[in-house]
Design an enzyme around this catalytic site. Sequence first.
Site, PDB file in Angstrom:
ATOM      1  N   GLU A  94       0.856  -1.186   0.000  1.00 46.95           N
ATOM      2  CA  GLU A  94       0.000   0.000   0.000  1.00 46.95           C
ATOM      3  C   GLU A  94       0.887   1.230   0.000  1.00 46.95           C
ATOM      4  O   GLU A  94       1.688   1.433   0.925  1.00 46.95           O
ATOM      5  CB  GLU A  94      -0.930   0.025   1.212  1.00 46.95           C
ATOM      6  CG  GLU A  94      -1.848   1.239   1.206  1.00 46.95           C
ATOM      7  CD  GLU A  94      -2.810   1.293   2.374  1.00 46.95           C
ATOM      8  OE1 GLU A  94      -3.516   2.315   2.499  1.00 46.95           O
ATOM      9  OE2 GLU A  94      -2.862   0.326   3.161  1.00 46.95           O
ATOM     10  N   GLU A 119       4.915   4.714   3.779  1.00 50.02           N
ATOM     11  CA  GLU A 119       4.494   6.066   4.164  1.00 50.02           C
ATOM     12  C   GLU A 119       5.730   6.839   4.612  1.00 50.02           C
ATOM     13  O   GLU A 119       6.657   6.267   5.189  1.00 50.02           O
ATOM     14  CB  GLU A 119       3.472   5.981   5.308  1.00 50.02           C
ATOM     15  CG  GLU A 119       3.010   7.292   5.886  1.00 50.02           C
ATOM     16  CD  GLU A 119       2.354   8.193   4.865  1.00 50.02           C
ATOM     17  OE1 GLU A 119       2.895   9.294   4.652  1.00 50.02           O
ATOM     18  OE2 GLU A 119       1.331   7.800   4.288  1.00 50.02           O
ATOM     19  N   ASP A 169      -2.444  12.469  -3.306  1.00 46.19           N
ATOM     20  CA  ASP A 169      -2.578  13.917  -3.434  1.00 46.19           C
ATOM     21  C   ASP A 169      -2.822  14.265  -4.905  1.00 46.19           C
ATOM     22  O   ASP A 169      -2.047  13.875  -5.772  1.00 46.19           O
ATOM     23  CB  ASP A 169      -1.297  14.592  -2.938  1.00 46.19           C
ATOM     24  CG  ASP A 169      -1.487  16.082  -2.723  1.00 46.19           C
ATOM     25  OD1 ASP A 169      -2.064  16.747  -3.605  1.00 46.19           O
ATOM     26  OD2 ASP A 169      -1.058  16.583  -1.670  1.00 46.19           O
ATOM     27  N   LYS A 173      -3.106  22.087  -9.181  1.00 42.99           N
ATOM     28  CA  LYS A 173      -2.589  23.145 -10.043  1.00 42.99           C
ATOM     29  C   LYS A 173      -1.802  22.525 -11.206  1.00 42.99           C
ATOM     30  O   LYS A 173      -1.008  21.612 -11.008  1.00 42.99           O
ATOM     31  CB  LYS A 173      -1.694  24.101  -9.251  1.00 42.99           C
ATOM     32  CG  LYS A 173      -2.444  24.886  -8.183  1.00 42.99           C
ATOM     33  CD  LYS A 173      -1.508  25.825  -7.443  1.00 42.99           C
ATOM     34  CE  LYS A 173      -2.268  26.602  -6.361  1.00 42.99           C
ATOM     35  NZ  LYS A 173      -1.371  27.505  -5.590  1.00 42.99           N
ATOM     36  N   THR A 244     -13.037   6.204   5.544  1.00 41.09           N
ATOM     37  CA  THR A 244     -12.253   7.014   6.471  1.00 41.09           C
ATOM     38  C   THR A 244     -12.951   8.341   6.737  1.00 41.09           C
ATOM     39  O   THR A 244     -13.918   8.708   6.059  1.00 41.09           O
ATOM     40  CB  THR A 244     -10.857   7.291   5.896  1.00 41.09           C
ATOM     41  OG1 THR A 244     -11.004   8.068   4.695  1.00 41.09           O
ATOM     42  CG2 THR A 244     -10.133   5.988   5.572  1.00 41.09           C
ATOM     43  N   LYS A 245     -12.446   9.068   7.715  1.00 43.38           N
ATOM     44  CA  LYS A 245     -13.020  10.371   8.063  1.00 43.38           C
ATOM     45  C   LYS A 245     -12.989  11.315   6.868  1.00 43.38           C
ATOM     46  O   LYS A 245     -13.966  12.012   6.568  1.00 43.38           O
ATOM     47  CB  LYS A 245     -12.253  10.973   9.243  1.00 43.38           C
ATOM     48  CG  LYS A 245     -12.837  12.267   9.775  1.00 43.38           C
ATOM     49  CD  LYS A 245     -12.012  12.806  10.930  1.00 43.38           C
ATOM     50  CE  LYS A 245     -11.987  11.838  12.091  1.00 43.38           C
ATOM     51  NZ  LYS A 245     -11.254  12.400  13.262  1.00 43.38           N
ATOM     52  N   PHE A 246     -11.873  11.315   6.136  1.00 36.68           N
ATOM     53  CA  PHE A 246     -11.748  12.191   4.970  1.00 36.68           C
ATOM     54  C   PHE A 246     -12.763  11.794   3.902  1.00 36.68           C
ATOM     55  O   PHE A 246     -13.453  12.632   3.330  1.00 36.68           O
ATOM     56  CB  PHE A 246     -10.334  12.111   4.401  1.00 36.68           C
ATOM     57  CG  PHE A 246     -10.147  12.876   3.123  1.00 36.68           C
ATOM     58  CD1 PHE A 246      -9.790  14.212   3.144  1.00 36.68           C
ATOM     59  CD2 PHE A 246     -10.357  12.263   1.894  1.00 36.68           C
ATOM     60  CE1 PHE A 246      -9.637  14.920   1.964  1.00 36.68           C
ATOM     61  CE2 PHE A 246     -10.211  12.966   0.711  1.00 36.68           C
ATOM     62  CZ  PHE A 246      -9.846  14.290   0.748  1.00 36.68           C
TER      63      PHE A 246
END
Length: 266
Positions: A94, A119, A169, A173, A244-246
């Site tokens: 992951e 991560e 992410d 832009k 998830t919370k997001f």
Amino acid sequence: MNQSESPRPADGDTPDGDTPDGDTPDGDTRGGATPDHDPRLFPRVTAYRFRRGTLRPGQQRNWEEHWPTYGRNVADDLVDPQALFGRVAPLIVEIGSGTGTSTAAMAADEPDVDVIAVEVYQPGLAQLLGMILREGLENVRMIRGDGVDVLTNMIAPSSLTGVRVFFPDPWPKARHHKRRLLQSGTFELISSRLRPGGVLHVATDHADYADWIAETGDAEPSLERLDATTGAGHVPFSLKRPVTKFEGKGLQEERVINEFLWRRRD
């Protein structure tokens, strides 16, 4: 860094050579692993936004006592999954595990599948380490480092049953699109690490990035797209993710969650 689980400030890079708060002073140097203060852990131009963070006292104790067992820093040595987990089992990487909410839940649901969570954000790894200890998740290990670096230098070709990339992410832009994780070269790299029949599972709630991901992934000749709804029977691991919370916030705002599956051709 997983967008869904790690809040980020505006662009803020760590100066070369800085040691983020919370790092242990001696560093992880096992088997040529990158020391904690090394700039390799904090690349300036990257596919995620790096932020500093400190560990709470309990997290720091867990880190010092248990990180050598469950984690390591990025290095130039290939991972031996059998030595790492003490068994032979399907292996998933992951990329951008964030605070580990999805990682831990999915690992608990599939104890016969081994997971390496990658991560850069130390407090996120520390939270996942806490869940591993509390829930007894012996099928999870962690690598601290950039996902592309880890795949390139630590994962053997044709060794993975799956790769997960959840809510990377989007770098919205236009001038930052080159920093997006899922570029053509990354799809090629991921495919080379999948075994034939292995599957890449991607999720995003950013509409423009979803179009980018679909076009770029479909252009990789070694991968074939599976229908995210009907193709689950062709995937050798579970696709069930916790919300998830997001992600829950995004759903409340009526953002569409786009799921993608690609299988490496035989």
